[in-house]
Design an enzyme around this catalytic site. Sequence first.
Site, PDB file in Angstrom:
ATOM      1  CB  SER A 186     -43.748   9.342 -62.357  1.00  0.00           C
ATOM      2  OG  SER A 186     -45.004   9.850 -62.696  1.00  0.00           O
ATOM      3  CE1 TYR A 191     -42.654  13.766 -58.094  1.00  0.00           C
ATOM      4  CE2 TYR A 191     -44.125  13.609 -59.994  1.00  0.00           C
ATOM      5  CZ  TYR A 191     -43.459  13.011 -58.937  1.00  0.00           C
ATOM      6  OH  TYR A 191     -43.579  11.651 -58.747  1.00  0.00           O
ATOM      7  CE  LYS A 223     -40.290  10.932 -58.969  1.00  0.00           C
ATOM      8  NZ  LYS A 223     -39.516  10.264 -57.924  1.00  0.00           N
TER       9      LYS A 223
HETATM   10  P1  NAD Z   1     -44.711   9.854 -49.922  1.00  0.00           P
HETATM   11  O1  NAD Z   1     -44.516  11.321 -49.786  1.00  0.00           O
HETATM   12  O2  NAD Z   1     -45.829   9.217 -49.215  1.00  0.00           O
HETATM   13  O3  NAD Z   1     -43.370   9.095 -49.490  1.00  0.00           O
HETATM   14  C1  NAD Z   1     -42.084   9.651 -49.651  1.00  0.00           C
HETATM   15  C2  NAD Z   1     -41.337   9.426 -48.360  1.00  0.00           C
HETATM   16  O4  NAD Z   1     -40.009   9.941 -48.499  1.00  0.00           O
HETATM   17  C3  NAD Z   1     -41.961  10.147 -47.166  1.00  0.00           C
HETATM   18  O5  NAD Z   1     -42.034   9.250 -46.072  1.00  0.00           O
HETATM   19  C4  NAD Z   1     -40.977  11.292 -46.860  1.00  0.00           C
HETATM   20  O6  NAD Z   1     -40.953  11.604 -45.495  1.00  0.00           O
HETATM   21  C5  NAD Z   1     -39.677  10.690 -47.344  1.00  0.00           C
HETATM   22  N1  NAD Z   1     -38.640  11.636 -47.785  1.00  0.00           N
HETATM   23  C6  NAD Z   1     -38.741  12.636 -48.689  1.00  0.00           C
HETATM   24  N2  NAD Z   1     -37.552  13.222 -48.865  1.00  0.00           N
HETATM   25  C7  NAD Z   1     -36.663  12.570 -48.070  1.00  0.00           C
HETATM   26  C8  NAD Z   1     -35.274  12.670 -47.833  1.00  0.00           C
HETATM   27  N3  NAD Z   1     -34.531  13.593 -48.459  1.00  0.00           N
HETATM   28  N4  NAD Z   1     -34.688  11.822 -46.967  1.00  0.00           N
HETATM   29  C9  NAD Z   1     -35.417  10.871 -46.324  1.00  0.00           C
HETATM   30  N5  NAD Z   1     -36.742  10.722 -46.506  1.00  0.00           N
HETATM   31  C10 NAD Z   1     -37.353  11.552 -47.388  1.00  0.00           C
HETATM   32  O7  NAD Z   1     -44.767   9.532 -51.496  1.00  0.00           O
HETATM   33  P2  NAD Z   1     -45.214   8.211 -52.255  1.00  0.00           P
HETATM   34  O8  NAD Z   1     -46.540   8.450 -52.866  1.00  0.00           O
HETATM   35  O9  NAD Z   1     -44.995   7.038 -51.409  1.00  0.00           O
HETATM   36  O10 NAD Z   1     -44.163   8.224 -53.441  1.00  0.00           O
HETATM   37  C11 NAD Z   1     -42.951   7.505 -53.362  1.00  0.00           C
HETATM   38  C12 NAD Z   1     -42.148   7.748 -54.630  1.00  0.00           C
HETATM   39  O11 NAD Z   1     -42.918   7.354 -55.760  1.00  0.00           O
HETATM   40  C13 NAD Z   1     -41.757   9.197 -54.864  1.00  0.00           C
HETATM   41  O12 NAD Z   1     -40.469   9.209 -55.447  1.00  0.00           O
HETATM   42  C14 NAD Z   1     -42.790   9.673 -55.852  1.00  0.00           C
HETATM   43  O13 NAD Z   1     -42.303  10.728 -56.634  1.00  0.00           O
HETATM   44  C15 NAD Z   1     -42.979   8.420 -56.694  1.00  0.00           C
HETATM   45  N6  NAD Z   1     -44.272   8.361 -57.376  1.00  0.00           N
HETATM   46  C16 NAD Z   1     -45.420   8.514 -56.648  1.00  0.00           C
HETATM   47  C17 NAD Z   1     -46.643   8.477 -57.309  1.00  0.00           C
HETATM   48  C18 NAD Z   1     -47.934   8.688 -56.554  1.00  0.00           C
HETATM   49  O14 NAD Z   1     -48.930   9.007 -57.184  1.00  0.00           O
HETATM   50  N7  NAD Z   1     -47.971   8.518 -55.253  1.00  0.00           N
HETATM   51  C19 NAD Z   1     -46.687   8.243 -58.697  1.00  0.00           C
HETATM   52  C20 NAD Z   1     -45.489   8.072 -59.393  1.00  0.00           C
HETATM   53  C21 NAD Z   1     -44.273   8.132 -58.730  1.00  0.00           C
HETATM   54  C1  WQD Z   2     -56.382  11.963 -61.699  1.00  0.00           C
HETATM   55  C2  WQD Z   2     -57.569  12.484 -62.498  1.00  0.00           C
HETATM   56  C3  WQD Z   2     -57.701  14.876 -62.627  1.00  0.00           C
HETATM   57  C4  WQD Z   2     -58.591  15.635 -58.411  1.00  0.00           C
HETATM   58  C5  WQD Z   2     -50.543  12.910 -60.598  1.00  0.00           C
HETATM   59  C6  WQD Z   2     -49.181  13.403 -60.991  1.00  0.00           C
HETATM   60  C7  WQD Z   2     -48.389  12.312 -61.621  1.00  0.00           C
HETATM   61  C8  WQD Z   2     -48.353  11.072 -60.738  1.00  0.00           C
HETATM   62  C9  WQD Z   2     -49.716  10.666 -60.279  1.00  0.00           C
HETATM   63  C10 WQD Z   2     -46.368  11.126 -59.385  1.00  0.00           C
HETATM   64  C11 WQD Z   2     -57.207  13.658 -63.387  1.00  0.00           C
HETATM   65  C12 WQD Z   2     -58.897  14.305 -61.888  1.00  0.00           C
HETATM   66  C13 WQD Z   2     -58.298  14.996 -59.617  1.00  0.00           C
HETATM   67  C14 WQD Z   2     -59.840  16.293 -58.250  1.00  0.00           C
HETATM   68  C15 WQD Z   2     -60.446  15.614 -60.486  1.00  0.00           C
HETATM   69  N1  WQD Z   2     -47.616  11.283 -59.546  1.00  0.00           N
HETATM   70  N2  WQD Z   2     -59.204  14.996 -60.633  1.00  0.00           N
HETATM   71  N3  WQD Z   2     -60.715  16.243 -59.305  1.00  0.00           N
HETATM   72  O1  WQD Z   2     -52.961  14.054 -62.428  1.00  0.00           O
HETATM   73  O2  WQD Z   2     -52.966  11.648 -63.168  1.00  0.00           O
HETATM   74  O3  WQD Z   2     -51.169  12.436 -61.756  1.00  0.00           O
HETATM   75  O4  WQD Z   2     -50.381  11.797 -59.707  1.00  0.00           O
HETATM   76  O5  WQD Z   2     -45.530  10.863 -60.195  1.00  0.00           O
HETATM   77  O6  WQD Z   2     -47.106  12.809 -61.834  1.00  0.00           O
HETATM   78  O7  WQD Z   2     -49.337  14.461 -61.913  1.00  0.00           O
HETATM   79  O8  WQD Z   2     -53.432  12.187 -60.761  1.00  0.00           O
HETATM   80  O9  WQD Z   2     -55.013  11.877 -58.933  1.00  0.00           O
HETATM   81  O10 WQD Z   2     -54.211  14.222 -59.480  1.00  0.00           O
HETATM   82  O11 WQD Z   2     -55.753  13.060 -61.039  1.00  0.00           O
HETATM   83  O12 WQD Z   2     -61.264  15.621 -61.407  1.00  0.00           O
HETATM   84  O13 WQD Z   2     -60.131  16.892 -57.227  1.00  0.00           O
HETATM   85  O14 WQD Z   2     -58.550  12.984 -61.585  1.00  0.00           O
HETATM   86  O15 WQD Z   2     -58.079  15.936 -63.445  1.00  0.00           O
HETATM   87  O16 WQD Z   2     -57.927  13.526 -64.573  1.00  0.00           O
HETATM   88  P1  WQD Z   2     -52.680  12.661 -62.129  1.00  0.00           P
HETATM   89  P2  WQD Z   2     -54.592  12.873 -59.955  1.00  0.00           P
END
Ligand code: NAD
Ligand code: WQD
Length: 338
Positions: free
Chosen positions: A126, A151, A155
């Site tokens: 991330s 969290y 990562k």
């Molecule tokens: P999500 O929660 O939708 O998907 C994660 C999936 O993993 C879910 O289906 C959950 O049931 C499964 N899971 C969790 N722990 C498990 C385990 N121990 N064994 C088997 N299954 C398990 O999340 P997402 O948004 O699809 O994110 C996927 C990955 O990307 C995560 O590692 C997250 O940290 C990373 N990521 C997400 C974002 C974002 O904004 N969505 C941003 C950066 C990184």
């Molecule tokens: C985006 C912008 C908020 C909600 C998070 C995790 C990051 C990554 C992505 C996994 C920000 C603003 C939000 C609301 C708002 N995930 N906001 N009102 O904070 O960039 O990142 O998700 O790795 O680790 O921290 O994403 O979608 O929460 O926010 O004004 O109700 O929207 O302040 O500027 P963020 P977000």
Amino acid sequence: MTNFILVTGGAGYIGSHTCVELINSGYDPIIVDNFSNSERFVVDRIKEITGKQPILLEGDCGNVDWLIKVTKDYKINGCIHFAAYKAVGESAKEPLTYFENNIGSTISILKWMEATGCENLVFSSSCTVYGQPDKLPVTEKSPKKTAESPYGRTKQMCEDIIEDYYKSGKNIKALALRYFNPIGAHPSALIGELPLGVPNNLVPFITQTAAGIREKLIVFGNDYNTEDGTCIRDYIHVVDLAKAHVSAIQYLINKKENLVDYINVGTGTGNSVLDVIKTFEKVNKLQLNYSIGERRPGDVEKVYAEASYINKTLGWKASKSLDEALQDAWRWQKKLIN
Ligand code: NAD
Ligand code: WQD
């Protein structure tokens, strides 16, 4: 011929879109998911979109003995490790749960790779590893800063664990993809994000407000040092992000030498919170109930990717616009309430 790829968390938001793109590119995803943050119907929806039912192994990928047992009949060419908990706020309240699941499952996957001889790993990292960067756009060489949340630290730690494993001389080819802000949904509106309870992220909060599930969106602060005072992020369509995983796994399969590398996955463009709201209103022809509120503690002011390294190494480039992402997000939300 089969070309199996293990996809942990394959029923989740990014995982399900990646399974679709893997199938579209001729791969056979094997989903490992315990449905802790997803729904079983997603697996059938992947079939509805692609015509192919992915194999599902239901369970916890942190249980390495189980994983070795249930995968023993497949010759698996690579693993895309999505499974993790991802709620930043919750991680501050339940840090041990986050360390246990996110780090435990990554160690388990590495042990599984060692035991089975699978050498190719794509890890979900991330942009949170960069914290508030000193210089923008963020390149892969930008320093990692101590993340704001447990969290974020999971990562950073998982990246270090994978690197240490590689440095120990084990056979591994690994890419950590550092996603910026994934948004949107599949254009079919058959899969998308399924937030549990009140969404933390901006776009699901916007779509739920437009759908009348939430009364009002609060913009977290408009006194930042940006053009309109609201925070800047690099919003990437989840289908583009999914395609980056296919390019990454293909790249690893073609490589002969062990490697570990870090790659930003973003569009290279920053948009403010108000840009996102106004674009959502424009492309979907509706008005959103929102007002300006206090800053959210821990928010980074501005972050967006330098996206040239991924283009150079994987030949990948984001192709979908913010307009498309916000149309797709709204189409998915409307389907959820109907
Ligand atoms: P999500 O929660 O939708 O998907 C994660 C999936 O993993 C879910 O289906 C959950 O049931 C499964 N899971 C969790 N722990 C498990 C385990 N121990 N064994 C088997 N299954 C398990 O999340 P997402 O948004 O699809 O994110 C996927 C990955 O990307 C995560 O590692 C997250 O940290 C990373 N990521 C997400 C974002 C974002 O904004 N969505 C941003 C950066 C990184
Ligand atoms: C985006 C912008 C908020 C909600 C998070 C995790 C990051 C990554 C992505 C996994 C920000 C603003 C939000 C609301 C708002 N995930 N906001 N009102 O904070 O960039 O990142 O998700 O790795 O680790 O921290 O994403 O979608 O929460 O926010 O004004 O109700 O929207 O302040 O500027 P963020 P977000």
